[in-house]
Design a protein around this motif. Structure first.
Motif, mmCIF file in Angstrom:
data_model
loop_
_atom_site.group_PDB
_atom_site.id
_atom_site.type_symbol
_atom_site.label_atom_id
_atom_site.label_comp_id
_atom_site.label_asym_id
_atom_site.label_seq_id
_atom_site.Cartn_x
_atom_site.Cartn_y
_atom_site.Cartn_z
ATOM 1 N N VAL A 349 35.914 32.269 26.247
ATOM 2 C CA VAL A 349 37.037 31.562 26.857
ATOM 3 C C VAL A 349 37.183 32.040 28.299
ATOM 4 O O VAL A 349 37.243 33.244 28.555
ATOM 5 N N VAL A 350 37.250 31.093 29.226
ATOM 6 C CA VAL A 350 37.382 31.434 30.639
ATOM 7 C C VAL A 350 38.548 30.643 31.243
ATOM 8 O O VAL A 350 38.596 29.413 31.125
ATOM 9 N N PHE A 351 39.486 31.352 31.860
ATOM 10 C CA PHE A 351 40.558 30.723 32.636
ATOM 11 C C PHE A 351 40.175 30.828 34.107
ATOM 12 O O PHE A 351 39.946 31.922 34.616
ATOM 13 N N GLU A 352 40.103 29.687 34.781
ATOM 14 C CA GLU A 352 39.700 29.663 36.189
ATOM 15 C C GLU A 352 40.861 29.199 37.064
ATOM 16 O O GLU A 352 41.190 28.022 37.116
ATOM 17 N N GLU A 353 41.503 30.145 37.736
ATOM 18 C CA GLU A 353 42.602 29.845 38.665
ATOM 19 C C GLU A 353 43.628 28.906 38.018
ATOM 20 O O GLU A 353 44.022 27.885 38.595
ATOM 21 N N VAL A 354 44.061 29.258 36.816
ATOM 22 C CA VAL A 354 44.936 28.378 36.031
ATOM 23 C C VAL A 354 46.402 28.590 36.415
ATOM 24 O O VAL A 354 46.891 29.724 36.466
ATOM 25 N N LEU A 365 52.956 29.883 34.809
ATOM 26 C CA LEU A 365 51.733 30.660 35.034
ATOM 27 C C LEU A 365 51.229 30.375 36.445
ATOM 28 O O LEU A 365 51.280 29.226 36.904
ATOM 29 N N GLN A 366 50.718 31.401 37.106
ATOM 30 C CA GLN A 366 50.261 31.231 38.481
ATOM 31 C C GLN A 366 48.894 31.887 38.686
ATOM 32 O O GLN A 366 48.739 33.096 38.504
ATOM 33 N N ASN A 367 47.896 31.069 38.975
ATOM 34 C CA ASN A 367 46.559 31.535 39.380
ATOM 35 C C ASN A 367 45.977 32.572 38.419
ATOM 36 O O ASN A 367 45.571 33.668 38.825
ATOM 37 N N ILE A 368 45.925 32.213 37.145
ATOM 38 C CA ILE A 368 45.372 33.105 36.133
ATOM 39 C C ILE A 368 43.855 32.943 36.081
ATOM 40 O O ILE A 368 43.342 31.849 35.838
ATOM 41 N N SER A 369 43.130 34.011 36.305
ATOM 42 C CA SER A 369 41.677 34.029 36.138
ATOM 43 C C SER A 369 41.346 35.132 35.141
ATOM 44 O O SER A 369 41.692 36.299 35.353
ATOM 45 N N LEU A 370 40.677 34.750 34.063
ATOM 46 C CA LEU A 370 40.440 35.695 32.966
ATOM 47 C C LEU A 370 39.242 35.229 32.151
ATOM 48 O O LEU A 370 39.090 34.028 31.897
ATOM 49 N N THR A 371 38.407 36.169 31.743
ATOM 50 C CA THR A 371 37.264 35.853 30.873
ATOM 51 C C THR A 371 37.389 36.653 29.579
ATOM 52 O O THR A 371 37.600 37.866 29.593
ATOM 53 N N ILE A 372 37.278 35.933 28.459
ATOM 54 C CA ILE A 372 37.299 36.558 27.130
ATOM 55 C C ILE A 372 35.940 36.302 26.494
ATOM 56 O O ILE A 372 35.550 35.142 26.283
ATOM 57 N N GLU A 373 35.210 37.360 26.204
ATOM 58 C CA GLU A 373 33.862 37.227 25.657
ATOM 59 C C GLU A 373 33.909 36.944 24.153
ATOM 60 O O GLU A 373 34.883 37.273 23.474
ATOM 61 N N PRO A 374 32.839 36.314 23.612
ATOM 62 C CA PRO A 374 32.793 36.031 22.173
ATOM 63 C C PRO A 374 32.972 37.308 21.350
ATOM 64 O O PRO A 374 32.362 38.341 21.650
ATOM 65 N N GLY A 375 33.809 37.231 20.340
ATOM 66 C CA GLY A 375 34.022 38.360 19.434
ATOM 67 C C GLY A 375 35.002 39.395 19.935
ATOM 68 O O GLY A 375 35.322 40.348 19.208
ATOM 69 N N GLU A 376 35.516 39.241 21.148
ATOM 70 C CA GLU A 376 36.473 40.223 21.659
ATOM 71 C C GLU A 376 37.847 40.046 21.014
ATOM 72 O O GLU A 376 38.265 38.923 20.698
ATOM 73 N N ILE A 377 38.540 41.171 20.861
ATOM 74 C CA ILE A 377 39.946 41.151 20.466
ATOM 75 C C ILE A 377 40.755 41.419 21.728
ATOM 76 O O ILE A 377 40.668 42.494 22.323
ATOM 77 N N VAL A 378 41.501 40.426 22.150
ATOM 78 C CA VAL A 378 42.248 40.507 23.407
ATOM 79 C C VAL A 378 43.730 40.345 23.097
ATOM 80 O O VAL A 378 44.130 39.440 22.353
ATOM 81 N N GLN A 405 41.119 25.314 35.539
ATOM 82 C CA GLN A 405 40.408 24.853 34.346
ATOM 83 C C GLN A 405 40.396 25.929 33.275
ATOM 84 O O GLN A 405 40.437 27.127 33.568
ATOM 85 N N VAL A 406 40.335 25.453 32.022
ATOM 86 C CA VAL A 406 40.081 26.337 30.891
ATOM 87 C C VAL A 406 38.735 25.915 30.311
ATOM 88 O O VAL A 406 38.531 24.731 30.002
ATOM 89 N N ARG A 407 37.828 26.861 30.176
ATOM 90 C CA ARG A 407 36.497 26.558 29.635
ATOM 91 C C ARG A 407 36.246 27.343 28.360
ATOM 92 O O ARG A 407 36.658 28.497 28.241
ATOM 93 N N ILE A 408 35.576 26.683 27.418
ATOM 94 C CA ILE A 408 35.116 27.344 26.197
ATOM 95 C C ILE A 408 33.613 27.130 26.093
ATOM 96 O O ILE A 408 33.139 25.987 26.089
ATOM 97 N N ASP A 409 32.883 28.244 26.040
ATOM 98 C CA ASP A 409 31.413 28.201 26.004
ATOM 99 C C ASP A 409 30.861 27.351 27.148
ATOM 100 O O ASP A 409 29.858 26.635 26.995
#
Length: 590
Positions: A349-354, A365-378, A405-409
């Motif tokens: 899961v990737v949040f790009e400047e959301v 929410l303001q300008n959230i950029s975050l990457t969550i890798e597969p299998g991670e507990i966040v 944008q929000v991206r999955i895979d």
């Protein structure tokens, strides 16, 4: 949501007819039966008044009832009985066909509204009053359901009027000419009285929705009302709304109640003129009585048409609300035309400047950029109102970002179908809602074809199996509406089992163990550990002790990311997370 413009009168009528069109066969048969039944009464009247003229002629000749009278009265009797037999037959089938159309139209409209509501995003329900939606689904739909009957009266009453008018003209042209002078007056009165009924109907429905909203709120939260001894205040609040609804309804009733007496008064004036004209023009008694009978029937048809006009204005008001407030509201979150199904996801899961805000001027929410890798507990943590749940809601597209944008895979989630996205996401909300039915059906809500073994495995993982087995009928125990027969902790465990059963690739836990005691929570956390493996897991937590083992902790403040790291790293920095965690620990120690 895109707010629709109110449809004009012709559009409303056309769309109403589109709901009736599938049942045109039954409608046509019903209207034909109505038209045929309209001819029965004039036939009976004509036979009876003709017989009266015959008797009067015999009396003038010196023989009141000559021998042939018995034959004539027999013929008249058979004619009257035959006319009323036809009336019975046609009215029976008229009611049968048109009632079926009315019921089917109501069923079709309710189905369309309910299906459309299922496609609406969460923001729609946040902005809508529950009472208004309930009022639309009940009162407004019932009004539209009667459209078939109104169509019958709108078609048949003019036909009846023409038949009765033809009978009057046949009976006496002179008397008919005098009567017709009053018809424009009747039409004008009907137009004047019914002009504002659509507006009054809308106001009445709005006030009724206010009362229904209060009723819905208090019935869904009796514990809160009683805890604050607010029963009398709620009664007073409901009474005020109920009185307002009553007054609005009475404004409409006062106008509609004036309609029939006003038309009848004009009819009485017409009758006086007719009596004078009949004597003045020396109309034969039989024709005179036939004319009076037909004129009385015509007056009833005109009065009935006036009532139809009033009901039709109210029906248009109901249709306006149904289309404008529900069916024409375009969901802001929907599949694009080129949307494709999401393949079996890995869970990146990737949040790009959301950024996101329910209102444009108030970003959550303001300008959230975050990457969550597969299998991670966040874990998402932070003060109340920091935007934790709002950020998680962007993943299954409960809301869409206002920018970014929000991206999955690697897929922009707006480019994939909503169903294929949500089918691979398991969500446990903070408020664990259950549906009326069995425990088994609630666990299997997201996977109705699940086997008993799968259902039990999910229940064991949520530490729910033992308390389920202790219920009177085990997994077949009825839980009641909204799960009222279970405790908060039991409902939460069933909600967790429901999410696990779908074998999701992304798990979202929004305060999913907040209603559990410490010991039960520890057991559930341990059992969930095996389910978390290989799945991307997002935990929204206020109790920070529950997420110390998370791979990544995202600290939010005022809609922005304040810190990111694991438990040890964040404690070492001495930032916001450290302050929140230490404050909670001091409270626990105390």
């Amino acid at each position: 949501m895109d707010s629709p413009a109110p449809p004009d009168r012709q559009t409303l009528i056309r769309r109403l007819l589109s709901f009736i069109a599938p049942f045109r066969k039954q409608l046509t048969l019903g209207l034909l039966c109505s038209a045929f039944s309209a001819a029965a009464l004039p036939i009976a009247l004509k036979a009876l008044t003709g017989f009266i003229d015959q008797v009067k002629g015999n009396s003038a000749a010196g023989a009141l009832y000559p021998p042939e009278t018995l034959t004539e009265v027999t013929q008249v009797g058979f004619t009257i009985v035959g006319a009323y037999t036809g009336l019975l037959f046609f009215r029976f089938f008229q009611g049968l066909f048109l009632s079926e159309v009315a019921q089917r139209v109501g069923m079709l409209i309710r189905r369309a509204i309910f299906a459309h509501l299922q496609r609406m995003p969460l923001a729609f329900f946040h902005n809508q009053r529950t009472g208004a939606l309930l009022a639309t689904l009940t009162n407004d739909v019932n009004r539209l359901q009667n459209s078939a009957m109104l169509l019958r009266d709108g078609v048949v009453l003019p036909i009846q009027g023409l038949i009765y008018l033809g009978t009057m003209l046949w009976a006496s042209l002179e008397m008919a000419a005098v009567t017709l002078v009053t018809v424009p007056l009747m039409v004008g009165v009907i137009q004047l009285i019914t002009r504002t009924l659509r507006t009054l109907s809308t106001e009445s429905q709005s006030r009724l929705a206010d009362a229904t909203s209060i009723l819905s709120e208090t019935l869904s939260a009796p514990r809160v009302v009683q805890a604050f001894s607010a029963e009398e205040r709620e009664v007073e609040r409901f009474n005020q709304a109920n009185e307002s609804a009553f007054q609005a309804a009475m404004r409409s009733v006062r106008r509609t109640s004036l309609l029939t007496p006003a038309v009848d008064w004009i009819g009485a004036v017409a009758l006086g003129l007719v009596l004078y004209a009949g004597v003045y023009f020396q109309v034969p008694m039989g024709r005179f009585l036939l004319f009076v009978g037909a004129a009385n029937l015509l007056s009833g048809s005109i009065s009935g048409f006036g009532n139809v006009r009033g009901q039709f204005e109210e029906l248009l008001g109901a249709a306006d609300r149904i289309f404008t407030q529900v069916l024409d509201v375009v969901p802001s979150i929907r599949d694009r035309e080129d949307a494709l199904p999401l393949p079996r996801m890995l869970g990146r899961v990737v949040f790009e400047e959301v950024s996101f805000g329910y209102e444009e001027a108030k970003p959550v929410l303001q300008n959230i950029s975050l990457t969550i890798e597969p299998g991670e507990i966040v874990a998402f943590v932070g003060p109340t109102g920091a935007g934790k749940s709002t950020l998680a809601d962007l993943i299954p597209r409960f809301n869409d970002p206002t920018s970014g944008q929000v991206r999955i895979d690697g897929y922009d989630i707006k480019s994939i179908t909503i169903t294929s996205l949500r089918q691979q996401i398991g969500i446990v909300p903070q408020d664990s809602i259950l549906f009326s039915g069995t425990i088994k059906s609630n666990i299997a809500y997201g996977k109705p074809d699940a086997t008993d073994d799968e259902i039990r495995a999910a229940a064991r993982a949520a530490n729910a199996h033992e308390f389920i087995q202790a219920q009177s009928q085990g997994y077949e125990t009825l839980v009641g509406e909204r799960g009222t027969t279970l405790s908060g902790g039991q409902k939460q465990r069933l909600a967790i089992a429901r999410a696990l059963l779908t074998d999701p690739h992304i798990l979202i836990f929004d305060e999913a163990t907040s209603a559990l005691d410490a010991q039960t929570e520890s057991v559930v956390q341990e059992a969930l550990g095996t389910w978390f493996k290989g799945r991307t897991t997002i935990i929204i937590a206020h109790r920070l002790s529950t997420i110390v083992n998370a791979d990544k902790i995202v600290v939010l403040q005022d809609g922005k990311i304040a810190e990111i790291g694991n438990h040890a790293e964040l404690l070492a920095t001495g930032g916001l997370y450290s302050l929140l965690y230490n404050a909670q620990q001091r409270g626990i120690d105390a």
